[in-house]
Design an enzyme around this catalytic site. Structure first.
Site, PDB file in Angstrom:
ATOM      1  CB  CYS A  19      -0.917   0.001   1.219  1.00 49.72           C
ATOM      2  SG  CYS A  19      -2.013  -1.444   1.275  1.00 49.72           S
ATOM      3  CB  CYS A 267       0.396   3.237  21.115  1.00 49.24           C
ATOM      4  SG  CYS A 267      -0.886   3.647  19.901  1.00 49.24           S
ATOM      5  CG  ASP A 268      -0.641  -0.496  15.536  1.00 48.83           C
ATOM      6  OD1 ASP A 268       0.418  -1.086  15.261  1.00 48.83           O
ATOM      7  OD2 ASP A 268      -1.551  -0.324  14.706  1.00 48.83           O
ATOM      8  CB  CYS A 312     -11.710  23.628  22.365  1.00 53.14           C
ATOM      9  SG  CYS A 312     -12.656  23.247  20.868  1.00 53.14           S
ATOM     10  CB  CYS A 335      -7.809  20.907  15.232  1.00 56.14           C
ATOM     11  SG  CYS A 335      -8.808  22.065  16.210  1.00 56.14           S
TER      12      CYS A 335
END
Length: 370
Positions: A19, A267-268, A312, A335
Site C-alpha cells: 500500500c 501503542c501501535d 475549546c 482539528c
C-alpha cells in the site's frame, strides 16, 4: 488492577500488499512469532485482565501470512489457559489470501474479521496494490462475499485519504451495499520529516466535510441499520459514556502493540525504541501494564494538550485527538475537521440523546427529519 489490550502482530510488518501509504514500509521486520512467544502472550494476556472477558486482536502487516495452522494453535492455547474466562478474537486482514478453510475457521470459532477496503475499484486500487503492482479490489470483494456466505461477522475498515475523502456520500452508499452494518472510518495522516502531512493524507478540511457528508445520509436513512463507529461513539459521549474511539479518548495507555519477537510497545502508532516497554519473555504483560512508564504515557495526552484546546467547546468530544496527529503546539492537524463535524452534528446528537432519555429510540429522529 487495570486491564489492557494488546494488538498482536505475529507476522511482524510482513505484508503481501504494498500500500502506497503504509507506515510499515520502512519498518524492520522481526521473525515470525514462535510458539514460545505465542504461548507466553496468550497466557499473560488472559492473566492480565481483571474481568471475565478477554479480547485478542490479530493484526499486521498481514496476519494470514502466518498460515491457518498458527491460528488453530492460538485457539488450542486459549482453551488451555482460559479457565472460566470468555475469549473473543478480532482479526484484521486485507482479505487477499482468505479461502474456504479460513472462512470455516472464523465461523467455527466466532472470530470477528476486519476487512480493509477503501471504496470501489478506482479508489481502492489507487493505493492498495499487490507486491507486483496488480490491483486487489476484486479479491477483497470475493472475500467479502465468502464471509457473508459462511455467516462470518465482519466489519469494513476504511482508510480515508486525499482521494476517497472527496466522495463521502457515494463512498458511503457503496460500502453500505456490501453486506455488513459495521463501518469504521480511519483518517490517514502521516507526517514527513518536516512535520507536514504527506500528500496522500486527508486534510483537516476534507476530513470534516467527509464526516458531515456521510452523517447527512446516515442520520436520515440508516440509524439502527448501519453502525458507524465514530457516530455511535459520539452519541455515547453525549449520553455520558467514554469515547469508544481510541484517538478520541480522554487518555491513552494500556492499548499495546506486541511485536512477533515478544517486544511490547506503548501503542501501535508508537512502535519505536523509545516506546518499548519490555519483552514478555523477561517481564509479564501485567507487570508492564502496571508500570510507571505505561501510566505516564497514558497521561501524556492530557499533559501535552495545547492551551487553545483546553478551553475549546468540543474538547469533551475529541480530547485533542491522537498525540501522533498533533503538531509542535500540541494541537491536532485534523482539528478543523473534527470541530466542524462535532459542531455540525450537535443538534442531531442532542435530539437523539433526549430521545434516549425519554426511553425512545434514536431512530425516531429519521421520521422527524422527513
Amino acid at each position: 488492577m487495570t486491564g489492557c489490550h494488546a494488538i498482536a502482530k505475529p507476522a511482524s510488518s510482513r505484508c503481501n500488499l504494498q500500500c502506497r501509504y503504509c507506515f510499515y514500509l520502512d519498518k524492520t521486520q522481526q521473525p515470525m512469532m514462535s510458539d514460545a512467544t505465542l504461548q507466553a502472550f496468550i497466557r499473560q494476556q488472559i492473566d492480565a485482565q481483571p474481568g471475565d472477558d478477554v479480547q485478542f486482536a490479530w493484526q499486521g502487516g498481514e496476519p494470514t501470512l502466518c498460515g491457518l495452522d498458527f491460528f488453530r494453535r492460538v485457539v488450542t492455547l486459549q482453551q488451555r489457559y482460559a479457565g472460566e474466562k470468555r475469549i473473543y478474537n478480532a482479526f484484521q486482514t486485507n482479505g487477499v489470501l482468505l479461502n474456504d478453510e479460513w472462512y470455516q475457521f472464523f465461523k467455527e470459532h466466532n472470530w470477528l474479521v476486519g476487512i480493509s477496503l477503501d471504496g470501489p475499484a478506482e479508489l481502492h486500487d489507487a493505493h492498495r496494490v499487490s507486491r507486483s503492482g496488480n490491483p486487489t479490489h476484486h479479491k477483497v470483494l470475493r472475500a467479502i462475499e465468502c464471509l457473508k456466505k459462511y455467516g462470518v461477522e465482519f466489519n469494513l475498515l476504511v482508510v480515508v485519504n486525499s482521494l476517497n475523502s472527496v466522495q463521502p456520500q457515494s463512498l458511503y452508499r457503496y460500502l453500505r451495499g456490501l453486506g455488513t452494518p459495521y463501518l469504521q472510518f480511519i483518517p490517514l495522516l502521516e507526517m514527513n520529516d518536516h512535520h507536514q502531512p504527506e500528500e496522500y493524507s486527508v486534510s483537516a478540511k476534507a476530513w470534516g466535510e467527509f464526516l458531515c457528508g456521510v452523517f447527512d445520509v446516515w442520520v436520515r436513512e440508516d440509524i439502527g441499520r448501519v453502525f458507524v463507529q465514530l457516530f455511535d461513539s459520539t452519541l455515547g459521549v453525549w449520553n455520558g459514556f467514554a469515547s469508544q474511539v481510541c484517538s478520541l479518548s480522554k487518555t491513552c495507555g494500556h492499548a499495546f502493540a506486541l511485536e512477533s519477537n515478544g517486544d511490547l510497545y506503548q501503542c501501535d502508532r508508537y512502535v519505536y525504541p523509545s516506546y518499548r516497554l519490555g519483552n514478555i519473555h523477561h517481564a509479564t504483560l501485567k507487570e508492564m501494564n502496571d508500570s510507571a512508564e505505561a501510566a505516564a504515557f497514558g497521561q501524556y495526552k492530557q499533559v501535552s494538550l495545547a492551551q487553545e484546546c483546553r478551553t475549546c467547546a468540543v474538547l469533551r468530544l475529541c480530547n485533542g485527538d491522537c498525540p501522533k496527529h498533533r503538531d509542535t503546539r500540541g494541537k491536532s492537524a485534523l482539528c478543523e475537521g473534527y470541530r466542524e463535524f462535532f459542531e455540525y452534528t450537535s443538534p442531531h446528537m442532542r435530539v437523539m440523546r433526549d430521545l434516549i432519555r425519554q426511553r425512545r429510540s434514536p431512530m425516531d429522529i429519521m421520521a422527524m427529519l422527513k
